[in-house]
Design a protein around this motif. Structure first.
Motif, PDB file in Angstrom:
ATOM      1  N   LEU A  56       0.824  -1.208   0.000  1.00  0.00           N
ATOM      2  CA  LEU A  56       0.000   0.000   0.000  1.00  0.00           C
ATOM      3  C   LEU A  56       0.862   1.265   0.000  1.00  0.00           C
ATOM      4  O   LEU A  56       0.573   2.222  -0.727  1.00  0.00           O
ATOM      5  CB  LEU A  56      -0.938   0.010   1.211  1.00  0.00           C
ATOM      6  N   GLU A  57       1.927   1.258   0.801  1.00  0.00           N
ATOM      7  CA  GLU A  57       2.817   2.422   0.853  1.00  0.00           C
ATOM      8  C   GLU A  57       3.504   2.657  -0.486  1.00  0.00           C
ATOM      9  O   GLU A  57       3.583   3.784  -0.965  1.00  0.00           O
ATOM     10  CB  GLU A  57       3.865   2.241   1.959  1.00  0.00           C
ATOM     11  N   ARG A  58       3.972   1.580  -1.127  1.00  0.00           N
ATOM     12  CA  ARG A  58       4.635   1.710  -2.424  1.00  0.00           C
ATOM     13  C   ARG A  58       3.671   2.217  -3.486  1.00  0.00           C
ATOM     14  O   ARG A  58       3.985   3.135  -4.254  1.00  0.00           O
ATOM     15  CB  ARG A  58       5.222   0.362  -2.861  1.00  0.00           C
ATOM     16  N   ARG A  59       2.476   1.655  -3.514  1.00  0.00           N
ATOM     17  CA  ARG A  59       1.495   2.091  -4.506  1.00  0.00           C
ATOM     18  C   ARG A  59       1.131   3.559  -4.304  1.00  0.00           C
ATOM     19  O   ARG A  59       0.952   4.295  -5.277  1.00  0.00           O
ATOM     20  CB  ARG A  59       0.251   1.216  -4.428  1.00  0.00           C
ATOM     21  N   TYR A  60       1.038   4.000  -3.042  1.00  0.00           N
ATOM     22  CA  TYR A  60       0.731   5.405  -2.764  1.00  0.00           C
ATOM     23  C   TYR A  60       1.850   6.300  -3.288  1.00  0.00           C
ATOM     24  O   TYR A  60       1.595   7.322  -3.916  1.00  0.00           O
ATOM     25  CB  TYR A  60       0.542   5.605  -1.257  1.00  0.00           C
ATOM     26  N   ARG A  61       3.098   5.926  -3.020  1.00  0.00           N
ATOM     27  CA  ARG A  61       4.247   6.729  -3.469  1.00  0.00           C
ATOM     28  C   ARG A  61       4.356   6.780  -4.987  1.00  0.00           C
ATOM     29  O   ARG A  61       4.688   7.808  -5.560  1.00  0.00           O
ATOM     30  CB  ARG A  61       5.558   6.139  -2.928  1.00  0.00           C
ATOM     31  N   MET A 116      -6.467   7.583  -7.114  1.00  0.00           N
ATOM     32  CA  MET A 116      -5.876   6.397  -6.477  1.00  0.00           C
ATOM     33  C   MET A 116      -5.212   6.772  -5.158  1.00  0.00           C
ATOM     34  O   MET A 116      -5.324   6.056  -4.178  1.00  0.00           O
ATOM     35  CB  MET A 116      -4.865   5.721  -7.416  1.00  0.00           C
ATOM     36  N   ARG A 117      -4.548   7.928  -5.118  1.00  0.00           N
ATOM     37  CA  ARG A 117      -3.946   8.391  -3.860  1.00  0.00           C
ATOM     38  C   ARG A 117      -5.010   8.584  -2.786  1.00  0.00           C
ATOM     39  O   ARG A 117      -4.821   8.208  -1.635  1.00  0.00           O
ATOM     40  CB  ARG A 117      -3.198   9.708  -4.053  1.00  0.00           C
ATOM     41  N   GLU A 118      -6.131   9.172  -3.174  1.00  0.00           N
ATOM     42  CA  GLU A 118      -7.217   9.381  -2.212  1.00  0.00           C
ATOM     43  C   GLU A 118      -7.754   8.047  -1.703  1.00  0.00           C
ATOM     44  O   GLU A 118      -8.031   7.901  -0.506  1.00  0.00           O
ATOM     45  CB  GLU A 118      -8.328  10.208  -2.849  1.00  0.00           C
ATOM     46  N   GLU A 119      -7.900   7.080  -2.604  1.00  0.00           N
ATOM     47  CA  GLU A 119      -8.377   5.756  -2.211  1.00  0.00           C
ATOM     48  C   GLU A 119      -7.395   5.078  -1.249  1.00  0.00           C
ATOM     49  O   GLU A 119      -7.779   4.538  -0.218  1.00  0.00           O
ATOM     50  CB  GLU A 119      -8.579   4.897  -3.469  1.00  0.00           C
ATOM     51  N   LEU A 120      -6.109   5.126  -1.581  1.00  0.00           N
ATOM     52  CA  LEU A 120      -5.096   4.509  -0.726  1.00  0.00           C
ATOM     53  C   LEU A 120      -4.926   5.256   0.591  1.00  0.00           C
ATOM     54  O   LEU A 120      -4.646   4.657   1.626  1.00  0.00           O
ATOM     55  CB  LEU A 120      -3.762   4.424  -1.465  1.00  0.00           C
TER      56      LEU A 120
END
Length: 69
Positions: free
Chosen positions: A21-26, A33-37
């Motif tokens: 989750l942290e990698r996908r956010y970065r 997608m950032r808001e979802e994560l």
């Protein structure tokens, strides 16, 4: 299957739920997608154990149930 109908297999080590989750956010360029994560991120201390949110072993919740450590 790829576009030619061939099955593709890849093997890689499991990175873990929180690191994923942290990698996908970065790495995402998508604001939605950032808001979802971001809904999975917290900077508040844990009310159950008083550990800071940045503790090495964060609590993981699925459907409001805390997973065992």
């Amino acid at each position: 299957m790829n576009s030619r109908g061939h099955i593709m297999e890849k093997a890689h080590p499991f990175e873990g739920i929180l690191p994923n989750l942290e990698r996908r956010y970065r790495e995402t360029d998508s604001q939605s997608m950032r808001e979802e994560l971001a809904r999975n991120l917290s900077t508040q201390p844990c009310k159950d154990c008083a550990a800071p949110a940045t503790a090495q072993r964060p609590h993981v919740f699925i459907e409001e149930r805390n997973l065992p450590r």
